[in-house]
Design a protein around this motif. Structure first.
Motif, PDB file in Angstrom:
ATOM      1  N   ARG A  31      -6.676 -12.018  -8.161  1.00 10.30           N
ATOM      2  CA  ARG A  31      -8.020 -11.490  -8.368  1.00 10.30           C
ATOM      3  C   ARG A  31      -8.031 -10.049  -7.872  1.00 10.30           C
ATOM      4  O   ARG A  31      -7.899  -9.784  -6.677  1.00 10.30           O
ATOM      5  N   PHE A  32      -8.157  -9.125  -8.826  1.00 11.49           N
ATOM      6  CA  PHE A  32      -8.164  -7.697  -8.528  1.00 11.49           C
ATOM      7  C   PHE A  32      -9.486  -7.301  -7.858  1.00 11.49           C
ATOM      8  O   PHE A  32     -10.496  -7.990  -8.027  1.00 11.49           O
ATOM      9  N   PRO A  33      -9.470  -6.163  -7.144  1.00 13.67           N
ATOM     10  CA  PRO A  33     -10.732  -5.696  -6.575  1.00 13.67           C
ATOM     11  C   PRO A  33     -11.712  -5.291  -7.674  1.00 13.67           C
ATOM     12  O   PRO A  33     -11.306  -4.867  -8.762  1.00 13.67           O
ATOM     13  N   GLU A  34     -12.987  -5.437  -7.403  1.00 15.31           N
ATOM     14  CA  GLU A  34     -14.029  -5.079  -8.362  1.00 15.31           C
ATOM     15  C   GLU A  34     -13.872  -3.624  -8.795  1.00 15.31           C
ATOM     16  O   GLU A  34     -13.592  -2.758  -7.992  1.00 15.31           O
ATOM     17  N   ALA A  85      -1.963  -7.436  -3.046  1.00 14.40           N
ATOM     18  CA  ALA A  85      -3.203  -6.816  -2.565  1.00 14.40           C
ATOM     19  C   ALA A  85      -2.951  -5.374  -2.144  1.00 14.40           C
ATOM     20  O   ALA A  85      -3.790  -4.494  -2.400  1.00 14.40           O
ATOM     21  N   ALA A 138      -6.632  -4.136  -2.739  1.00 12.64           N
ATOM     22  CA  ALA A 138      -7.333  -5.325  -2.243  1.00 12.64           C
ATOM     23  C   ALA A 138      -7.056  -6.443  -3.247  1.00 12.64           C
ATOM     24  O   ALA A 138      -6.457  -6.203  -4.289  1.00 12.64           O
ATOM     25  N   GLY A 139      -7.505  -7.642  -2.917  1.00 15.84           N
ATOM     26  CA  GLY A 139      -7.376  -8.752  -3.852  1.00 15.84           C
ATOM     27  C   GLY A 139      -6.850 -10.011  -3.201  1.00 15.84           C
ATOM     28  O   GLY A 139      -6.419  -9.995  -2.049  1.00 15.84           O
ATOM     29  N   THR A 140      -6.922 -11.100  -3.956  1.00 17.41           N
ATOM     30  CA  THR A 140      -6.455 -12.394  -3.465  1.00 17.41           C
ATOM     31  C   THR A 140      -5.589 -13.067  -4.532  1.00 17.41           C
ATOM     32  O   THR A 140      -5.760 -12.829  -5.724  1.00 17.41           O
ATOM     33  N   MET A 187     -11.604  -2.144 -10.610  1.00 13.11           N
ATOM     34  CA  MET A 187     -10.283  -1.576 -10.885  1.00 13.11           C
ATOM     35  C   MET A 187     -10.034  -1.615 -12.383  1.00 13.11           C
ATOM     36  O   MET A 187     -10.150  -2.670 -13.000  1.00 13.11           O
ATOM     37  N   ARG A 228       0.825  -1.213   0.000  1.00 11.32           N
ATOM     38  CA  ARG A 228       0.000   0.000   0.000  1.00 11.32           C
ATOM     39  C   ARG A 228       0.859   1.262   0.000  1.00 11.32           C
ATOM     40  O   ARG A 228       0.539   2.242  -0.671  1.00 11.32           O
ATOM     41  N   ARG A 271      -4.755  -1.890 -13.207  1.00 11.42           N
ATOM     42  CA  ARG A 271      -4.241  -3.256 -13.104  1.00 11.42           C
ATOM     43  C   ARG A 271      -2.865  -3.354 -13.749  1.00 11.42           C
ATOM     44  O   ARG A 271      -1.977  -4.020 -13.221  1.00 11.42           O
TER      45      ARG A 271
END
Length: 182
Positions: A176-179, A150, A155-157, A181, A85, A96
Motif C-alpha cells: 500500500r503506497f502512501p497517499e 516503505a 512510506a507504506g505497508t 504518490m 530511503r 510507484r
C-alpha cells in the motif's frame, strides 16, 4: 523517465551490489542485536546463503522469545526503511513504477524474482530464501521487506496473501503506497 534508475537496471557494478548487500546484512545483524563485524569478512559469492542462514537462525531465536520479537521486528523494519530511503534518494525515485523497478533490482541482487506493479500488487516467482525459512521465519523476516519497500516509497505497508514457504508455488503480496504518490 528516471535516468539513474535506468542506468542501474542496465548495469550495477559489482562493488555497488556488494556494498549494498553488506549494508543490508549489517543493518539486519544490528537489528537482531548482533555484532556485525563478521559481515565484512564474508566472500560476496556466498553472502546470500550466509544472510539466509543468519536471518533464519536469528528469527527463530526471536520467535522463541515472544516478549522481544515485536521489538526486533520493528528494528528490522526501521533499519530496512532507512536503507530503502537511502536508495530512494540516490536513484531519485518519485513514482510507484520507479519504486517497483528499484525493488525488482534490489531483490534480483538477493536472488529473488520480484515482480511489482504500480497498483501495489507483488508476485515473487522464485525466492532462494524459501529453502532456509519456515513459514513463521518468513513471516517474521518480512519486516525487512516492508521496511525496504516503505523506504523506497517514502512510506507504506506490505501484506502477504500467500508464501512459497507456506507451500504455494509463488508469493503474493500487496504494498500500500502512501497517499498521493503518482
Amino acid at each position: 523517465m528516471n535516468i539513474r534508475l535506468a542506468a542501474a537496471e542496465f548495469h550495477l557494478p559489482r562493488r555497488l551490489r556488494e556494498r549494498g548487500f553488506r549494508r543490508l546484512f549489517t543493518l539486519a545483524a544490528r537489528a537482531f542485536g548482533c555484532d556485525a563485524a563478521f559481515v565484512h569478512g564474508l566472500p560476496y559469492g556466498g553472502m546470500t546463503e550466509e544472510f539466509a542462514m543468519f536471518t533464519a537462525q536469528q528469527s527463530l531465536k526471536c520467535l522463541r522469545d515472544e516478549a522481544s520479537a515485536p521489538e526486533v521486528a520493528n528494528r528490522l523494519r526501521e533499519s530496512a526503511f532507512e536503507f530503502g530511503r537511502e536508495i530512494r534518494s540516490v536513484l531519485g525515485l518519485k513514482t510507484r513504477s520507479d519504486v517497483m523497478r528499484a525493488a525488482r533490482l534490489l531483490y534480483r541482487i538477493l536472488g529473488i524474482d520480484f515482480r511489482g506493479a504500480s497498483d501495489g500488487g507483488i508476485i515473487v516467482a522464485k525466492c532462494c530464501f524459501a529453502r532456509f525459512y519456515s513459514p513463521e521465519t518468513c513471516e517474521f523476516i518480512s519486516a525487512l521487506d516492508e521496511g525496504i519497500l516503505a523506504g523506497l516509497a517514502g512510506a507504506g505497508t506490505l501484506s502477504f496473501k500467500g508464501r512459497i514457504t507456506g507451500g504455494l508455488p509463488i508469493c503474493t503480496a500487496c504494498f500500500r503506497f502512501p497517499e498521493g504518490m503518482p
